[in-house]
Design an enzyme around this catalytic site. Structure first.
Site, PDB file in Angstrom:
ATOM      1  CB  SER A   4     -67.303  -8.773 -13.044  1.00 39.17           C
ATOM      2  OG  SER A   4     -66.962  -7.596 -12.357  1.00 39.17           O
TER       3      SER A   4
ATOM      4  CB  VAL B  71     -65.989  -3.352 -16.703  1.00 44.44           C
ATOM      5  CG1 VAL B  71     -67.143  -3.006 -15.799  1.00 44.44           C
ATOM      6  CG2 VAL B  71     -64.746  -3.696 -15.910  1.00 44.44           C
TER       7      VAL B  71
END
Lengths: 303, 303, 303, 303
Positions: C63, C257
């Site tokens: 992300s 993540v």
């Protein structure tokens, strides 16, 4: 048909249930109840009552009284009530406040706490004393003049009343509560505190089996209104387990955290069962099992 | 008792209704339907059918078929189904995704879209062709071998299928869908597209009035299962208006956006009514009114 | 000022942390990462880079790349983007779908998955290949032509992509996605799969410290737009921990993540830290701790 | 640097704004305010104040005071406060009760009403009179001993206080409120009713530009705590528009329904602007525009 043999067989079956849940913990008077206790009564429209176990022992009626308050207010104001409370299942395990907010202060139905507060508020505004109305009605229909509030229970509720106070203030912010909140809560907690037996409550529910007619032959609700109250009980009477209750039992019913459940076989009989141990949704474990057995053994069901 | 005079009187009353809602707008084939159209049929357990208006005209059954898919899967896998879909009213007007998320991918009941996708998925996994199973069942029970899918309607649904695709993928992310999503959607949309008449659907619903027995006398569901399907219809069959439907009509029912509604008087008869104009909750305006009149005129109701 | 001594001290402190969380479990390539691994780089606006630990080791950016995709699309379409995605914190730990439903298919911000799907969709529609745009940008700004997608990681994401497919279809049902969903997901997962080092990502973030100017002196964003991207990072960059991150670190940041976090000290420097162990909100435990130490030791903070 | 010319230019620009929103309608004293009124003040850390328009006119500070109550309580109890209130943006336009329910009675942050009630409760429990503490602090920091509560406004709030009463009771049901609810509401409404001018509030906010140091040189908050309060203001200070405010203005700020907004440029200055017309999210239209102009004209921003 006598219901006595059926009741005895149910009591035997219940006696063999290994786990009957846990009593409601938030009020000392309820928490102390032994989940092994059990009583059940069936009342026929003519007033004949059959019973088994502790069917004459008073217990805390709690939310079971919401049916009577609803009927008493509906008898007075009719359909105008439905502008202030809905009649749809609440559906959401986590929510009363969410839905209240989403729906502008109108509770989903008269049997969730928010809705019962609205009904009590309306009956109280009309009569000047909603709790007294309820008590008079229950005494008359059950033929038991000794039926009374348990003021210790009411005081315990009041001491843990912040959540209901929040609901009442929240609806008041939308203009859906007329009474001062402390007055309303006092009325509400007293109603919930009624101590009555299975026999008392089965008899008091009789008007729903008699299509709206009271024990003395006078009419409380129109035939259509009685049918409507039954419908609301079936779809909304057992918290978030209404679908499951309809599925297993198939009768209009209303439960309370005191462990009582009333149920109706329209035209045939009314029932009240009591077992203080609750499941995780707040319904009596032995009570639901007993009603399930009753419909299986008798074939009586609305479906 | 012949139902013919009652049906004629209802048709007259419906004919005087000033506003009958609007047809579903998202599919051209449905949007073009005139809301003034109307048909109604009553089928007795022995197969006698009464009808009025356009009771032999096929219309798009849509969600009405969810009852049959549920029964067909329940007949096969029994209670194991309930580990994958609940049987509580959905309660929430503004979503299904919220509750799906809250409840870990298990839909609230078999009649919301998410739940119907699960049931279709399970029936499809068991049979290899859920839509074919459904069609065979409907043809047999109605005695109408010409009953068929409307593939134009199915294609239209598919073109607007993003929301159902979202639901299916979302449940798949929780492991609650076994089929590939495009296969499942094709199955689902074909089932919804079935074109059938009031007579066809009233006859096909007959097993629910016959306590689980099919038209040829063979058993589809146990007595208990038939009662359970009726209970799920009563509490969950009309979207977010289940409480209101129970209150007004008092019968197990299931509606579809094509304007059809089926209903059951256990032991007595089954009904199907069709009026393409919907209310804001997706139920046929003239259909609900007709069923309301039916229970008022005949006194038939489960309550 | 040289940042080298500060970085070495931070690495020492991190080396003594007893618990550094757990790697993301849903993709084998991420799950296998040792949470003890650690790298950190600081890049000055002129391109000078300082580093410690595994600061030159590529890891899965995930992300973190959402910042670059946002900047690339904003550079092309400007404020029109904000009609399709909001810029408010998402606030709700349990929700993306709830809020999407409530807000008509417009995601709250570009850094939740739904919002990033929208931004990717828009960049893809404009350029014909969003992932290629991103890769070219990252290679150029980092000066590392070997920077590449990790197609194994992308394939793993795709195999667990039902939730993102649900989001995409759901937004498509509101008309907020233009690409076919499978194409969009392929683009999205490839972007997330970029393997890059702390040095690469600190350098690539440089335009946010240079008020919108790229490494070669050309302008990507206006001064005002660069400030705006920093604002969105501060309020929305670390999932449901944005408030806590602002409170502890006080810098615009974006986590992934894979365990990476990029951060900006406007006008002064950019940072990238990597530690594969995550906390329960999905942010790198050692990464947040390292940035916290950095602002404490240097006094650099936006507040 | 003198801020005077900048302020004059801003006032001119604001004077040309065609639409400046509507005053809050629920309290007569606020509803009567002309949205064309405007004042703005800038205070430097040494106490120099610049102003334009009605910068010396007292207005109803309302939620602007939440910053001071937070600082006063944080100074006393430190991080223990954060066990009772979070510091994440609330994110959800349509409620606070939902999140309160979801998060077990712990409000998301100190600037939503629920959170401010908790902070007031804690300060009140510690000091015996939270409102008096606040008033003394504001008088001392602003050097204005005439600064006072507006008891008419407080009484008006109380008359419309059902929603805040609901919040307080609801949190009390989770054990997160120690004071009796009526006492707490009285304290809360008095704090909100403080009448103060832009000059007063800009000066009183000075400790946040001075990294925690009060006007007399004594320390209220640690450097780290001052930074943290700024962070909470930036992420949570403007209701559901925190992201937009950060995007447009880029400064820690806190607004009130009286039309006031305070803002901080750490190390440089504090600002207070007043314009009674609000946008649909409850923030002053001219106030946000004036701060937006200020950061554009001066280049001062945290990003």
């Amino acid at each position: 048909m006598t219901f006595q043999p059926v009741l005895e067989r149910i009591a035997e079956d219940i006696g063999r249930m290994p786990d009957r849940g846990r009593p409601a913990g938030y009020i000392p008077a309820l928490a102390a109840c032994d989940p092994a206790r059990f009583g059940m009564a069936v009342a026929e429209p003519d007033g004949t009552v059959y019973g088994v176990g502790e069917w004459r022992t008073p217990f805390s009626a709690q939310s079971v009284t919401k049916v009577f308050t609803l009927a008493l207010d509906l008898a007075r104001e009719g359909d105008a009530l439905w502008e202030h409370v809905g009649r749809e299942p609440s559906g959401n395990p986590f929510n009363s406040l969410v839905q209240l907010e989403y729906e502008g202060g109108i509770p989903r139905n008269p049997f969730i706490n928010a809705g019962a507060l609205v009904v009590t508020d309306r009956l109280h505004t009309r009569t000047g004393d909603a709790a007294a109305e309820l008590l008079t009605f229950l005494r008359t229909e059950s033929g038991n003049p000794g039926l009374a509030f348990d003021l210790d229970v009411a005081a315990s509720e009041d001491a843990h009343g912040d959540r209901n106070a929040a609901l009442a203030h929240f609806m008041a912010s939308y203009g859906n509560i007329a009474s001062p909140v402390p007055v309303l809560l006092d009325q509400y907690f007293r109603q919930c505190s009624v101590a009555a037996s299975c026999a008392d409550l089965a008899l008091a529910t009789g008007f729903l089996a008699r299509h709206g007619v009271r024990a003395d032959g006078s009419r409380l609700l129109s035939r259509s209104q009685a049918k409507q109250v039954n419908a609301v009980m079936l779809t909304c009477g057992t918290y978030d387990a209404a679908g499951d209750f309809a599925y297993r039992v198939g009768l209009p019913g209303k439960s309370g955290v005191g462990g009582g459940i009333i149920a109706v076989v329209p035209g045939r009989c009314t029932l009240c069962v009591w077992g203080p141990g609750l499941d995780e949704r707040g319904n009596s474990v032995s009570g639901v099992a007993a009603l399930d057995r009753f419909t299986t053994l008798t074939g009586l069901s609305v479906f």
